[in-house]
Enzyme design. Structure first.
Site, short mmCIF file in Angstrom:
data_model
loop_
_atom_site.label_atom_id
_atom_site.label_comp_id
_atom_site.label_asym_id
_atom_site.label_seq_id
_atom_site.Cartn_x
_atom_site.Cartn_y
_atom_site.Cartn_z
N LEU A 115 0.86 -1.18 0.00
CA LEU A 115 0.00 0.00 0.00
C LEU A 115 0.89 1.23 0.00
CD1 LEU A 115 -2.67 -0.94 2.74
CD2 LEU A 115 -2.94 -1.10 0.25
N ASP A 116 0.41 2.31 -0.61
CA ASP A 116 1.16 3.57 -0.58
C ASP A 116 1.29 4.07 0.85
OD1 ASP A 116 1.26 3.54 -3.36
OD2 ASP A 116 -0.54 4.77 -3.57
N ARG A 117 2.31 4.91 1.08
CA ARG A 117 2.58 5.43 2.42
C ARG A 117 1.33 6.06 3.07
NH1 ARG A 117 6.99 7.71 5.35
NH2 ARG A 117 8.40 7.14 3.67
#
Length: 290
Positions: free
Chosen positions: A124-126
């Site tokens: 998942l993105d930050r």
């Protein structure tokens, strides 16, 4: 080993039998941890069939744990699902830096590629929150990656977007890095790679909508890019979306994850609660998920 595998190379046979990367098998062989009839051997040795192969796997190397306590959504002998918070990278940007991987290493036993840290079948993105699946072993990691590649994993997201999208829809587009900026992705260039998702409106809000998005492919930044280039950018997304006074990060949440359990293929379904900042944003815009 079975006689039917006669003629196969040692490294390839063990990689398949133990569900370990070939590079990991070669490192074990080089360290003298693989023996046939009590003798060390080459990773390229051709097998006759019927040999007894002894593999001594050393204890995984411990890693420094750093990062916040994570909420556990599912836990079994093969895998772990945690609720990823906003602002925490999945992998550390520097040795010893905080990340989901280093924080999760405190949550039981792991042995992936010889290290006591979880394996990553997806990311998942930050600044995306929600359900993140982690593997406890090389074998579990290989099984989960195969499940993703075979389309047997379901991933549903909540996305708070600007505009008024239709009640439901599907996007099937080319997908590639942007020629203007290789750090970004786009649907607006010819590409053999495709990105596919479907969505439905969960709530219509003031100048915005809450979408439930089902990913069919798992491209980097996919939801953010496809929705933005279709005309419904994610609120708070500083790269592809639009700024918003109601949320300080991209309003994207991995709400639901369903996958086959590596041990027996039984279906596991996990839901991640809506985080506080997204809940406040929905309230500020006059609604929430139905």
């Amino acid at each position: 080993m079975p006689r039917s595998d006669a003629g196969e190379r040692l490294d390839r046979f063990l990689s398949r039998a133990l569900a370990l990367p070939v590079e990991r098998i070669r490192s074990l062989v080089a360290a003298g941890s693989v023996r046939i009839r009590g003798k060390t051997c080459s990773p390229h040795r051709k097998l006759f069939g019927g040999e007894a192969i002894d593999v001594a796997r050393p204890a995984p190397v411990a890693a420094a744990a750093s990062g916040p306590e994570l909420v556990v959504l599912h836990d079994d002998a093969d895998c772990l699902v945690v609720a990823k918070p906003a602002g925490l990278a999945v992998e550390p940007s520097r040795i010893g830096g905080p990340s989901v991987v280093t924080a999760a290493s405190r949550l039981g036993a792991f042995d992936v590629d010889g290290r006591a840290v979880p394996g990553l079948p997806h990311r998942l993105d930050r600044d995306t929150t929600g359900a993140l699946l982690l593997a406890r072993s090389d074998r579990a990691l290989a099984a989960l990656r195969a499940a993703f590649e075979a389309g047997r994993v379901e991933k549903d997201y909540l996305a708070l977007v600007a505009g008024a999208p239709p009640d439901r829809g599907r996007l099937d587009t080319p997908y590639a890095r942007s020629p203007a900026d290789p750090r970004r992705f786009t649907t607006r260039v010819p590409s053999a790679r495709r990105a596919r998702l479907s969505f439905e409106v969960a709530a219509r809000l003031e100048g915005a909508a809450l979408l439930r998005v089902a990913l069919e492919t798992g491209r980097t930044h996919q939801i953010r890019v496809q929705l933005a280039e279709a005309g419904w950018p994610v609120l708070g997304d500083p790269v592809y979306g639009v700024p918003s006074p109601v949320i300080a990060r991209q309003a994207l949440h991995a709400e639901r994850l369903a996958f086959p359990r590596p041990a027996d293929g039984a279906r596991v379904e996990v839901r991640a609660p809506v985080p506080d900042d997204l809940a406040r944003a929905l309230e500020a815009l006059g609604g929430g998920p139905r």
